[in-house]
Design a protein around this motif. Sequence first.
Motif, PDB file in Angstrom:
ATOM      1  N   LEU A   1       0.916  -1.151  -0.019  1.00 58.94           N
ATOM      2  CA  LEU A   1       0.036   0.112  -0.111  1.00 58.94           C
ATOM      3  C   LEU A   1       0.795   1.108  -0.103  1.00 58.94           C
ATOM      4  CD1 LEU A   1      -2.876   1.482   0.219  1.00 58.94           C
ATOM      5  CD2 LEU A   1      -2.506   1.223   2.733  1.00 58.94           C
ATOM      6  N   VAL A   2       0.767   2.050  -0.950  1.00 58.87           N
ATOM      7  CA  VAL A   2       1.476   3.215  -1.049  1.00 58.87           C
ATOM      8  C   VAL A   2       0.852   4.520  -0.814  1.00 58.87           C
ATOM      9  CG1 VAL A   2       2.957   4.857  -2.681  1.00 58.87           C
ATOM     10  CG2 VAL A   2       3.084   2.395  -3.132  1.00 58.87           C
ATOM     11  N   CYS A   3       1.194   5.169   0.299  1.00 54.82           N
ATOM     12  CA  CYS A   3       0.419   6.273   0.655  1.00 54.82           C
ATOM     13  C   CYS A   3       1.217   7.680   0.539  1.00 54.82           C
ATOM     14  CB  CYS A   3      -0.186   6.250   2.276  1.00 54.82           C
ATOM     15  SG  CYS A   3      -0.838   4.758   2.640  1.00 54.82           S
ATOM     16  N   VAL A   4       0.088   8.578  -0.286  1.00 57.50           N
ATOM     17  CA  VAL A   4       0.950   9.690  -0.668  1.00 57.50           C
ATOM     18  C   VAL A   4      -0.277  10.940  -0.130  1.00 57.50           C
ATOM     19  CG1 VAL A   4       2.259   9.059  -2.558  1.00 57.50           C
ATOM     20  CG2 VAL A   4       0.042   9.661  -2.915  1.00 57.50           C
ATOM     21  N   ALA A   5       0.116  12.241  -0.196  1.00 57.98           N
ATOM     22  CA  ALA A   5      -0.708  13.035   0.019  1.00 57.98           C
ATOM     23  C   ALA A   5      -0.814  14.224  -1.167  1.00 57.98           C
ATOM     24  CB  ALA A   5      -0.498  13.702   1.407  1.00 57.98           C
ATOM     25  N   GLU A   6      -1.731  14.642  -1.336  1.00 63.47           N
ATOM     26  CA  GLU A   6      -1.732  15.750  -2.457  1.00 63.47           C
ATOM     27  C   GLU A   6      -0.613  16.792  -2.323  1.00 63.47           C
ATOM     28  OE1 GLU A   6      -4.983  18.634  -4.494  1.00 63.47           O
ATOM     29  OE2 GLU A   6      -5.394  18.320  -2.405  1.00 63.47           O
ATOM     30  N   ASN A   7      -0.366  17.407  -1.475  1.00 69.85           N
ATOM     31  CA  ASN A   7       0.753  18.239  -1.201  1.00 69.85           C
ATOM     32  C   ASN A   7       2.085  17.792  -0.808  1.00 69.85           C
ATOM     33  OD1 ASN A   7      -1.440  20.237  -2.059  1.00 69.85           O
ATOM     34  ND2 ASN A   7      -1.960  20.421   0.093  1.00 69.85           N
ATOM     35  N   ASP A   8       2.296  16.584  -0.532  1.00 73.50           N
ATOM     36  CA  ASP A   8       3.339  15.754  -0.348  1.00 73.50           C
ATOM     37  C   ASP A   8       4.543  16.194  -1.324  1.00 73.50           C
ATOM     38  OD1 ASP A   8       5.421  13.988   0.464  1.00 73.50           O
ATOM     39  OD2 ASP A   8       3.883  12.298   0.741  1.00 73.50           O
ATOM     40  N   LEU A   9       5.739  16.380  -0.862  1.00 75.23           N
ATOM     41  CA  LEU A   9       6.934  16.838  -1.619  1.00 75.23           C
ATOM     42  C   LEU A   9       7.325  15.524  -2.413  1.00 75.23           C
ATOM     43  CD1 LEU A   9      10.197  16.200  -0.300  1.00 75.23           C
ATOM     44  CD2 LEU A   9       8.837  17.989   1.092  1.00 75.23           C
ATOM     45  N   LEU A  10       6.900  14.409  -1.749  1.00 73.24           N
ATOM     46  CA  LEU A  10       7.237  13.052  -2.592  1.00 73.24           C
ATOM     47  C   LEU A  10       6.150  12.086  -3.249  1.00 73.24           C
ATOM     48  CD1 LEU A  10       9.601  11.769   0.542  1.00 73.24           C
ATOM     49  CD2 LEU A  10      10.405  12.886  -1.623  1.00 73.24           C
ATOM     50  N   LYS A  11       5.097  13.129  -3.219  1.00 72.40           N
ATOM     51  CA  LYS A  11       4.066  12.452  -3.974  1.00 72.40           C
ATOM     52  C   LYS A  11       4.294  11.742  -5.380  1.00 72.40           C
ATOM     53  CE  LYS A  11       0.059  14.479  -6.545  1.00 72.40           C
ATOM     54  NZ  LYS A  11      -0.906  15.401  -6.769  1.00 72.40           N
ATOM     55  N   GLU A  12       5.204  12.557  -6.006  1.00 69.71           N
ATOM     56  CA  GLU A  12       5.201  11.950  -7.424  1.00 69.71           C
ATOM     57  C   GLU A  12       6.122  10.625  -7.356  1.00 69.71           C
ATOM     58  OE1 GLU A  12       7.116  15.057  -9.541  1.00 69.71           O
ATOM     59  OE2 GLU A  12       5.038  16.387  -9.498  1.00 69.71           O
ATOM     60  N   ARG A  13       7.057  10.580  -6.248  1.00 71.58           N
ATOM     61  CA  ARG A  13       7.780   9.358  -6.159  1.00 71.58           C
ATOM     62  C   ARG A  13       6.964   8.298  -5.646  1.00 71.58           C
ATOM     63  NH1 ARG A  13      13.742   9.533  -6.194  1.00 71.58           N
ATOM     64  NH2 ARG A  13      13.417  11.137  -7.975  1.00 71.58           N
ATOM     65  N   GLY A  14       5.962   8.322  -4.870  1.00 71.74           N
ATOM     66  CA  GLY A  14       4.997   7.321  -4.639  1.00 71.74           C
ATOM     67  C   GLY A  14       4.021   6.996  -5.481  1.00 71.74           C
ATOM     68  N   TRP A  15       3.735   7.668  -6.422  1.00 77.59           N
ATOM     69  CA  TRP A  15       3.154   7.385  -7.651  1.00 77.59           C
ATOM     70  C   TRP A  15       4.031   6.429  -8.577  1.00 77.59           C
ATOM     71  CZ3 TRP A  15      -1.747   6.731  -8.788  1.00 77.59           C
ATOM     72  CH2 TRP A  15      -2.624   7.455  -8.177  1.00 77.59           C
ATOM     73  N   LEU A  16       5.048   6.856  -8.715  1.00 79.51           N
ATOM     74  CA  LEU A  16       6.243   6.321  -9.621  1.00 79.51           C
ATOM     75  C   LEU A  16       6.383   4.887  -9.090  1.00 79.51           C
ATOM     76  CD1 LEU A  16       8.222   5.998 -11.821  1.00 79.51           C
ATOM     77  CD2 LEU A  16       9.907   6.999 -10.357  1.00 79.51           C
TER      78      LEU A  16
END
Length: 112
Positions: A42-57
Amino acid sequence: MTSADRLWPFLCPSHPDHDDQSLNPVAADAPSLVNLECSRVLVCVAENDLLKERGWLYYQELGRRGWIGVVEIQETQGEDHGFHLYALGNEKAQDMIKRLAAFFNREMPPLL
């Protein structure tokens, strides 16, 4: 340049390009994702997370790289990195913790 690009050289001066496998699980020198020894992620990210793009990748690459398992992603709107750790009474934080608990407690068949 993203916030992660500016922050990473400070956090890890020995690998200032932020493509170190500690921050980028799909970096050229990272271990193969095929060998990930679990049946679900389970990959968890937040909309304003500076690592959001890395999580999606990471989420996208697990399937592309031949890992056999179940991968899910949870993106929480309007929040920053680690929001669920700082405001436990926040409804979104409570929802995130419930999602984590449900994920951990779910029965999954073993990998073949």
